[in-house]
Design an enzyme around this catalytic site. Structure first.
Site, short mmCIF file in Angstrom:
data_model
loop_
_atom_site.label_atom_id
_atom_site.label_comp_id
_atom_site.label_asym_id
_atom_site.label_seq_id
_atom_site.Cartn_x
_atom_site.Cartn_y
_atom_site.Cartn_z
N HIS A 19 51.65 33.21 36.82
CA HIS A 19 51.00 34.39 36.22
C HIS A 19 50.18 35.21 37.22
CE1 HIS A 19 47.51 31.72 36.19
NE2 HIS A 19 46.78 32.82 36.17
C1 UD1 Z 1 43.01 36.17 34.24
C2 UD1 Z 1 42.14 35.86 35.46
C3 UD1 Z 1 42.75 34.71 36.25
C4 UD1 Z 1 43.04 33.51 35.36
C5 UD1 Z 1 43.90 33.96 34.19
C6 UD1 Z 1 44.21 32.83 33.25
C7 UD1 Z 1 40.97 37.83 36.41
C8 UD1 Z 1 40.93 38.78 37.54
N1 UD1 Z 1 42.04 37.00 36.37
O1 UD1 Z 1 44.25 36.65 34.72
O2 UD1 Z 1 41.86 34.32 37.27
O3 UD1 Z 1 43.73 32.53 36.11
O4 UD1 Z 1 43.18 34.99 33.48
O5 UD1 Z 1 45.27 33.17 32.39
O6 UD1 Z 1 40.07 37.83 35.59
N2 UD1 Z 1 47.62 40.01 28.45
C9 UD1 Z 1 48.08 39.90 27.17
N3 UD1 Z 1 47.34 39.22 26.24
C10 UD1 Z 1 46.15 38.65 26.56
C11 UD1 Z 1 45.67 38.77 27.87
C12 UD1 Z 1 46.41 39.44 28.81
O7 UD1 Z 1 49.16 40.39 26.84
O8 UD1 Z 1 45.52 38.02 25.67
C13 UD1 Z 1 48.44 40.71 29.46
C14 UD1 Z 1 48.11 42.18 29.58
O9 UD1 Z 1 49.28 42.84 29.91
C15 UD1 Z 1 47.15 42.22 30.76
C16 UD1 Z 1 47.71 41.12 31.64
O10 UD1 Z 1 48.21 40.12 30.74
O11 UD1 Z 1 47.09 43.45 31.39
C17 UD1 Z 1 46.71 40.52 32.58
O12 UD1 Z 1 45.60 40.02 31.82
P1 UD1 Z 1 44.16 39.88 32.52
O13 UD1 Z 1 43.19 39.32 31.56
O14 UD1 Z 1 43.81 41.17 33.17
O15 UD1 Z 1 44.38 38.86 33.69
P2 UD1 Z 1 45.22 37.50 33.75
O16 UD1 Z 1 46.45 37.77 34.52
O17 UD1 Z 1 45.35 36.81 32.44
#
Ligand code: UD1
Length: 351
Positions: free
Chosen positions: A204
């Site tokens: 991820h």
């Molecule tokens: C975040 C953390 C990372 C951690 C990870 C665990 C930061 C910079 N990164 O990364 O350190 O290892 O969480 O999973 O804070 N999305 C969904 N549903 C959700 C959440 C996210 O669809 O409930 C999708 C969205 O498209 C979003 C993308 O995932 O833009 C990234 O989500 P984000 O919370 O920005 O970061 P993670 O990649 O989950």
């Protein structure tokens, strides 16, 4: 004493569970703030339910966005929460955007901040998590380090006097879940696999998902592994693969939605290997003595590599080779503590 925990992303809910239990057993007032960084039920609600964490007292509902937009929205919202609750300690976890936002808000309101999982370093300044952890460590008042290596990093940065080594709370929760909550046969049936016959994969991180060529190379490498690979697909991975017209299923690779924590622990403990770019999963694999292959150029959890249970690989044929290697010699090393880290955290806060 009043402690206010700020969490927002999946690994933080896992770390929160043993802290919430310890606060409850000592009668310490504990306010839980969920930023809403993760909002999918499988990335959020199931962790509160399965791990017996009380519902958040405050939910900021911030959701996804670019780093600045997401972090800024949390920062603005935290001011009011902290002004209302005025805790003795603001407890922040790990290295996500939620960690940094809560820290900045708290220090500017002159509230004391304790950073759980302080001192981890990848020394890769392109990782958003590396920015978050360095900035948080330098702003916080109390640094709760999981390992001696973390203490060494903090010492080199002039932060030793604020540091206490407490062990790793993820080991606390892992031991409890492994002993109380895992249904091994149910997990295998859910995944359609047999014990010892498959690897569990998660991918991820932005550095693997957001560069189309690198993502294609990672997926091809997983598809070429010589045994079944169950890929627990994070929404970010599914979204990027869809944008690039990349089919994740194929060859050895079978996708599955992310698992609740007890099922994940059950799957990893019965897998022949783990292939991942997650930090937490490298440690969980080690704690369950399942060999791990990490698709990254560096790791914060260097002990897993030094002890022979984790190897770092670039996407390509090395993934297949590493994933089929035999398990290393058994070890009883416990670099992440004995499963009582949450008690050490509360002791440090009370002192
Ligand atoms: C975040 C953390 C990372 C951690 C990870 C665990 C930061 C910079 N990164 O990364 O350190 O290892 O969480 O999973 O804070 N999305 C969904 N549903 C959700 C959440 C996210 O669809 O409930 C999708 C969205 O498209 C979003 C993308 O995932 O833009 C990234 O989500 P984000 O919370 O920005 O970061 P993670 O990649 O989950």
């Amino acid at each position: 004493m009043k402690v206010l925990s700020v969490v927002g992303a999946r690994p933080q809910f896992v770390k929160l569970a043993p802290v919430a239990r310890e606060c409850a057993s000592r009668g310490v007032e504990h306010v839980i703030v969920h930023t809403g960084q993760h909002y999918d039920p499988m990335l959020s609600d199931v962790f509160f339910r399965d791990l017996g964490i009380p519902d958040p007292d405050v939910h900021l509902g911030v959701g996804s966005g670019s780093h600045g937009v997401q972090t800024g929205a949390m920062l603005a919202a935290m001011d009011e929460v902290l002004t209302t609750h005025r805790p003795d300690w603001v407890l922040v976890y790990g290295d996500t955007n939620s960690t940094l936002a809560a820290t900045l808000s708290a220090v500017k309101l002159h509230l004391r901040v304790a950073h759980l999982e302080a001192g981890l370093r990848s020394f890769n300044r392109r990782m958003p998590e590396e920015h978050n952890r360095v900035l948080t460590d330098h702003a916080a008042d109390l640094l709760l380090a999981p390992t001696q290596v973390a203490l060494e990093h903090l010492t080199r940065e002039g932060l030793a006097e604020r540091t206490v080594v407490v062990g790793d709370v993820m080991i606390d929760v892992l031991h409890r879940v492994r002993d109380e909550l895992v249904d091994p046969a149910g997990v295998l049936a859910e995944l359609g696999q047999s014990a010892g016959g498959f690897s569990v994969a998660t991918i991820h991180r932005a550095e693997n998902t957001d560069d189309p060529q690198r993502l294609a190379a990672v997926v091809t490498a997983l598809q070429e592994v010589d045994h079944a690979v169950v890929l627990l697909a994070h929404p970010r991975l599914r979204a990027r693969a869809a944008e690039q017209g990349l089919d994740l299923d194929g060859g050895s690779l079978h996708t599955h939605d992310p698992l609740p924590y007890p099922a994940l622990v059950g799957a990893v403990s019965q897998a022949r290997g783990v292939i991942t770019d997650s930090g937490g999963l490298q440690k969980e694999a080690f704690a369950l003595r399942t060999p791990c292959t990490t698709v990254r150029t560096e790791t914060e959890w260097v002990e897993t590599v030094q002890l022979g249970w984790n190897v770092l690989v670039e996407p390509g044929p090395h993934v297949r080779e590493a994933a089929s290697r035999p398990a290393p010699k058994p070890t009883d090393a416990a670099p992440y503590g004995d499963g009582h880290a949450a008690a050490a955290v509360l002791d440090a806060l009370l002192r």
